[in-house]
Scaffold this motif. Structure first.
Motif, short mmCIF file in Angstrom:
data_model
loop_
_atom_site.label_atom_id
_atom_site.label_comp_id
_atom_site.label_asym_id
_atom_site.label_seq_id
_atom_site.Cartn_x
_atom_site.Cartn_y
_atom_site.Cartn_z
N ILE A 134 0.86 -1.19 0.00
CA ILE A 134 0.00 0.00 0.00
C ILE A 134 0.90 1.23 0.00
O ILE A 134 1.51 1.57 1.01
N ASP A 135 1.00 1.90 -1.15
CA ASP A 135 1.92 3.04 -1.25
C ASP A 135 1.30 4.15 -2.09
O ASP A 135 0.09 4.19 -2.29
N TYR A 145 -2.79 8.05 -3.97
CA TYR A 145 -2.41 7.06 -2.97
C TYR A 145 -3.28 5.81 -3.10
O TYR A 145 -4.35 5.81 -3.70
N GLU A 146 -2.82 4.74 -2.50
CA GLU A 146 -3.58 3.50 -2.39
C GLU A 146 -4.13 3.38 -0.97
O GLU A 146 -3.47 3.80 -0.01
N SER A 147 -5.30 2.80 -0.84
CA SER A 147 -5.86 2.49 0.48
C SER A 147 -7.00 1.49 0.29
O SER A 147 -7.58 1.38 -0.80
N ASP A 164 -10.07 0.46 8.22
CA ASP A 164 -9.46 1.11 7.06
C ASP A 164 -7.95 1.03 7.13
O ASP A 164 -7.34 1.20 8.21
N SER A 165 -7.34 0.80 5.99
CA SER A 165 -5.88 0.82 5.93
C SER A 165 -5.38 2.26 6.01
O SER A 165 -6.14 3.21 5.79
N LEU A 199 -12.73 -3.45 -0.12
CA LEU A 199 -13.03 -2.42 -1.11
C LEU A 199 -11.84 -1.49 -1.27
O LEU A 199 -11.18 -1.13 -0.29
N TYR A 200 -11.60 -1.06 -2.50
CA TYR A 200 -10.54 -0.09 -2.75
C TYR A 200 -11.07 1.31 -2.47
O TYR A 200 -12.15 1.69 -2.93
N THR A 201 -10.31 2.10 -1.70
CA THR A 201 -10.73 3.45 -1.33
C THR A 201 -9.71 4.52 -1.71
O THR A 201 -9.86 5.68 -1.33
N GLY A 202 -8.67 4.15 -2.45
CA GLY A 202 -7.61 5.11 -2.79
C GLY A 202 -7.93 5.91 -4.04
O GLY A 202 -8.98 5.78 -4.65
#
Length: 246
Positions: A134-135, A145-147, A164-165, A199-202
């Motif tokens: 995650i970067d 960004y990724e999250s 959440d990440s 789920l992707y949130t980034g």
């Protein structure tokens, strides 16, 4: 713990990019069965209203990704590791990553319209796992960004809990999870968990989901505040459970 080094029946995985069938369940002595897959038709409404009843259903198989090297499908891009793709940052991280992990069917892509779905045949009160790399693609800010968000649902499809990440940061900065795992836990005090959705949130668009070392019934142990380079030890003391070969 499911480390994805073998198929659910205990056989070898075979060639890189082999599929894990939607009905191939990792089965445990307790009778617990766990299946994995991707929902490829996730709407913005589903994503934004994740605390409503679950409407997620897997329709695409996950794939076993062989760590190291690059091919037609990859789980993540390594910027600080010796290998360009799917490689742990150092020897300790690479050992934790192992030879195989799970990734989405299309490889590195825009994951906004998909969700990773984990289904149980029995309820549990806790679980834990790893999402790798995650970067962020930008050095001076976090606009790209990724999250990720991990959401648990009950037998009646109702919301139970989520975690959440952190937002990903550039690989050149301290604390970056480039080529390292984010270890997550979800726990419930009373209501049993029957489904987990990631789920992707980034905001970055070329992203891979690399999923590994899943414990379907145990939370990860607490991790004391340490330098980010020590995060790879987060699963070290995790109690393992064995799955039964069919």
């Amino acid at each position: 713990m499911i480390d994805f080094e073998t198929r659910p029946d205990g056989s070898t995985i075979g060639p890189d990019n082999s599929e894990l069938g939607l009905n191939e369940a990792y089965t445990f002595d307790s009778g617990l069965e766990v299946t994995f897959g991707f929902d490829t038709s996730v709407t913005n409404s589903q994503r934004n209203n994740f605390t409503n009843d679950s409407v997620f259903s897997a329709d695409e198989a996950a794939k076993f990704e062989l760590s190291g090297g690059s091919d037609n499908g990859n789980g993540f891009l390594s910027s600080t590791a010796s290998g360009q793709h799917d490689t742990g940052r150092d020897a300790t991280a690479q050992e934790q990553l192992g030879d195989y992990f799970l990734r989405q069917g299309g490889g590195i892509e825009n994951p906004k319209g998909t969700a990773f779905v984990i289904d149980y045949n029995q309820g549990v009160l806790a679980l834990s796992g790893e999402i790798w790399d995650i970067d962020s693609t930008q050095k001076n800010n976090n606009q790209k960004y990724e999250s990720w968000r991990v959401v648990a649902y009950g037998e009646d499809d109702s919301y139970v809990a989520h975690v959440d990440s952190p937002k990903g940061i550039h690989h050149s900065k301290n604390g970056s999870l480039d080529s390292l795992p984010w270890v997550f836990s979800v726990e419930s005090s009373a209501k049993l968990i029957h489904q987990v959705v990631i789920l992707y949130t980034g905001s970055a668009t070329s992203v891979g989901l690399a999923f590994n070392n899943f414990n379907p019934t145990q939370a990860a142990p607490p991790v004391a505040p340490e330098p980010s380079s020590l995060m790879v030890f987060g699963m070290g003391a995790l109690s393992c459970i064995r799955f039964r070969r069919r």
